[in-house]
Motif scaffolding. Structure first.
Motif: not given
Length: 241
Positions: A23-27, A76-78, A131-139, A141-144
């Motif tokens: 088990x791991x946090x799948x992203x 949530x992404x908005x 910008x990349x950090x924001x996009x990755x955080x938003x992943x 909210x996109x449930x990866x």
């Protein structure tokens, strides 16, 4: 005849251990590989066997797929984009409960930082690349890209001990998913937008959001899924008295 739990024998303990250790946090998930409803039902049935104090079973689960999943993601992404454009708007949201400490101290802050920079390193994100950090955080909210989103709530009237019960339920659920060949990612990030999440899923005002979780089949080709967080050795957290 149904076997009593007292008499039951775990005939393949290595499989139990394998489920725990794998088990791991799948992203990164396969968005185009849906999870059949009967599998989700089975995972939740198994998870319901988790222990809880005086059998209170405080968990409530909301399953999102298809259009309802996508609607939550987009809203949530908005909001996440809006708070970046206007940081003062973040005050409109915020956590419904203190998930993290108000002040970080060692060794917890050290582990948190190590995890964060280790993950960014696996993704090729350097310091200052906002910008990349924001996009990755938003992943989050996109449930990866997972096809299934799970939202977990609990009645506000319940005490702090029920969160311990909830943790056992969530771990049991994640291990059941592994037993059926699926992966998960438990997500506290959704708590920041509980004001959006709870009305959309139909949770009542008496309920608080505990966390969310992505569920699906792992994208084995994604480099981020090769990242593993380190674990402390047993002797560092154990005292024999």
């Amino acid at each position: 005849m149904t076997m009593s739990p007292v008499d039951a024998v775990v005939r393949d303990p290595t499989s139990v251990i394998a489920a725990i250790e794998s088990r791991f946090s799948c992203r990164a998930f396969l968005r185009d590989k849906p999870v059949p409803r009967q599998q989700i039902d089975e995972i939740l049935r198994i998870a319901s066997c988790a222990a809880s104090s005086t059998n209170t079973q405080p968990w409530k689960v909301y399953v999102l797929q298809g259009d309802r999943r996508d609607a939550l993601v987009e809203k949530v992404c908005a909001a996440h984009d809006a708070t970046r454009a206007d940081p003062s708007s973040a005050a409109e949201y915020g956590e419904v409960a203190d998930y993290y400490p108000s002040e970080w101290v060692s060794p917890y802050i050290d582990r948190r930082r190590h995890n964060g920079w280790g993950l960014y390193g696996a993704l090729g994100i350097g310091k200052g690349e906002k910008d990349k950090m924001h996009a990755q955080t938003q992943r989050n909210y996109r449930l990866f890209d997972a096809p299934v989103g799970l939202m977990f709530t609990m009645d506000r009237v319940m005490g702090r001990g029920s969160l311990i019960d909830y943790g056992m339920f969530l771990q049991t659920l994640m291990l059941a998913a592994r037993a059926l060949g699926l992966h998960t990612c438990p997500q506290a990030a959704w708590n920041n937008y509980a004001k959006i999440v709870t009305p959309l899923i139909g949770a009542g005002p008496e309920e608080m959001l505990v966390c969310g979780m992505a569920l699906g089949y792992a994208d084995e080709s994604a480099p981020v899924n090769a990242y593993r967080t380190p674990r402390e050795p047993v002797e560092s957290f154990t005292r024999w008295v």
